[in-house]
Design an enzyme around this catalytic site. Structure first.
Site: not given
Ligand code: NAD
Length: 468
Positions: A167, A219, A222, A274, A371
């Protein structure tokens, strides 16, 4: 109806609805993607489960199909790259590089060996450790490198003998849907399924009874939810989460020599990496010189729509992210930091934010502690390298970091004490198919890439054979 379709059980699937995809260079929708309902997800999970028994036994077929995937991508690159630019925002040359990376990762996986470790082999017994696949893998990806981060999961998961339901992020579903389309005849039906939808589709995947493994990139917030959901039936987990990478520049590093590479490490993909440099520590003796060198680079960079020639930096991918970067820079400004250049949106359409150098930044400012994931770099002043190291490590994040010096051995000693999964000397952002990559602390669980990444898609099985 969307012109893009999902791939489930080797067939196209339209889904139960659709959603719009925005071009970040204009801020306007330019395509739509299918939205999977729960029944669509059930079909994808069932297809993956049905395909698993035959796929896990066909080692040669798996290698051949992974090589086939690499060559299909090579053929499709000219069409796929502009689509990646439209949905993600990155310059076309960088979109091509991302797809070249996908090809390299598929080829690497095709050539990888799954080791069998022999612990004992004599007249009485043989004892081996094997690595069988897990079953169905649920793979969930973010919007910054939609294709590459999908392939980091799909290629080793399939190589190990698992089947996959993938996904993409709702901000960048199109190239992943196109990947499913391209590979529909390369893998047997059900081996690679691609579904699209909103965040709730990800939550349905992680709580679904079929997958035995979740491979998630996104993240920290999540990732914590994903881990909670996986815990209910003890699904295996790999989590690649956010970072707040420090780069420490030692006093012997010449700003004129290292500024360009530091700028690249911070502003690649408009800072939406990232493991980009997100906090830059510079010794007080070279501080002003370094800030000026970086600001000069930021002022000279060509920002614009990724499909225009010679563009170096594209827009921020989506409006919430643009607003977040803006808020963090404003917070730093209010707390006394100096915005040396940038610090505002570009006028006109699209989600463009000028590359921003923030001097006199300090811990306690949100831009330093959180971040930012965008084109704004805080530069922090330090006196003693040990103090810089302590501040660099004073964060819940631990993805990567770097130390810059004319003396690589001295830098390596310091880099080895950075609390993070990847540490670089005199470079940043070098990630290769064979180099394990993962985060310490809140930046993740497990690693991707290399042999450890492959083994992350397997269980361990100890086989005892009594001979006499
Ligand atoms: P995100 O966490 O918002 O979303 C990531 C994916 O998770 C998307 O596909 C989203 O639809 C899905 N999702 C959302 N809620 C979910 C839920 N409850 N359950 C399951 N899935 C859910 O992250 P993002 O904004 O798309 O990506 C940016 C973040 O990703 C940054 O923090 C960045 O550092 C991180 N990232 C990490 C790596 C790495 O390798 N460590 C690589 C790229 C990006």
């Amino acid at each position: 109806m969307s012109e893009f379709s999902m791939t489930v059980g080797g067939e196209r699937l339209a889904g139960s609805g659709s959603f719009e995809v925005v071009d970040p260079a204009t801020g306007k929708p330019f395509a739509s993607a299918p939205e999977a309902g729960r029944e669509d997800l059930d079909r994808a999970m069932d297809a993956a489960a049905s395909a698993f028994p035959a796929w896990r036994r066909d080692e040669a077929g798996r290698r051949a199909a992974l090589r086939g995937a690499a060559s299909r991508l090579r053929e499709a690159l000219p069409d796929l790259a502009p689509l990646l630019t439209r949905e993600q925002g990155k310059p076309l040359a960088r979109a091509r590089e991302e797809i070249v990376g996908c090809i390299a990762w598929f080829e690497y996986a095709a050539a990888q060996e799954i080791p069998v470790e022999v612990l004992r082999d004599d007249a009485e017994a043989r004892i081996e450790v094997r690595h069988p696949p897990m079953g169905v893998v649920a793979a969930i990806t973010p919007w910054n490198y939609p294709l590459l981060l999908a392939v980091w999961k799909v290629a080793p998961a399939l190589r190990a003998g698992n089947t996959v339901v993938l996904k993409p992020s709702p901000f960048t579903p199109l190239t992943t849907l196109a990947l499913g389309d391209l590979l529909r005849n390369v893998f047997p039906p059900g081996v690679l399924n691609v579904v699209s939808g909103g965040d709730e589709l990800g939550a349905w995947m992680t709580s679904h009874p079929v997958p035995r493994k979740i491979s998630f990139t996104g993240s920290v917030a999540t990732g914590v939810r994903v881990a909670g959901s996986a815990a209910r039936d003890l699904k295996r987990l790999t989590l690649e989460l956010g970072g707040n990478d420090a780069a420490i520049v030692l006093p012997d590093a010449e700003p004129g020599r290292v500024a360009r590479d530091l700028f690249g490490g911070a502003f690649a993909n408009s800072g939406q990496v990232c493991s980009a440099i997100k906090r830059l520590f510079v010794h007080e003796s070279r501080y002003d010189e370094m800030v000026e060198a970086l600001a000069g680079l930021a002022r000279g960079v060509r920002m614009g729509p990724g499909l225009e020639p010679d563009v170096e930096l594209g827009p921020v991918n989506n409006l919430p992210q643009l607003e977040r970067v803006e808020a963090l820079v404003e917070d730093a400004r209010a707390a006394g930091a100096r915005i040396v250049c940038g610090g505002r949106r570009r006028e006109g359409e699209g989600y463009f934010y000028e590359p921003t150098i923030v001097a006199d930044a300090a811990c306690g400012m949100r831009l330093v502690d959180e971040e930012q994931f965008g084109p704004a770099l805080p530069v922090l002043r330090y006196r003693d390298p040990e103090e810089a190291l302590a501040r660099a490590n004073d964060t819940p994040f631990g993805l990567s970091g770097s130390v810059w010096s004319a003396d690589p051995d001295r830098a390596a000693e310091l880099a080895g004490r950075l609390e993070c999964g990847t540490a670089w000397v005199n470079q940043h952002l070098v990630i290769l198919p064979f180099t394990p990559f993962g985060g310490h602390k809140h930046s993740g669980v497990g690693v991707e890439n290399g042999l450890p990444g492959l083994l992350g898609f397997t269980e361990s099985q100890t086989l005892h054979i009594r001979k006499a």
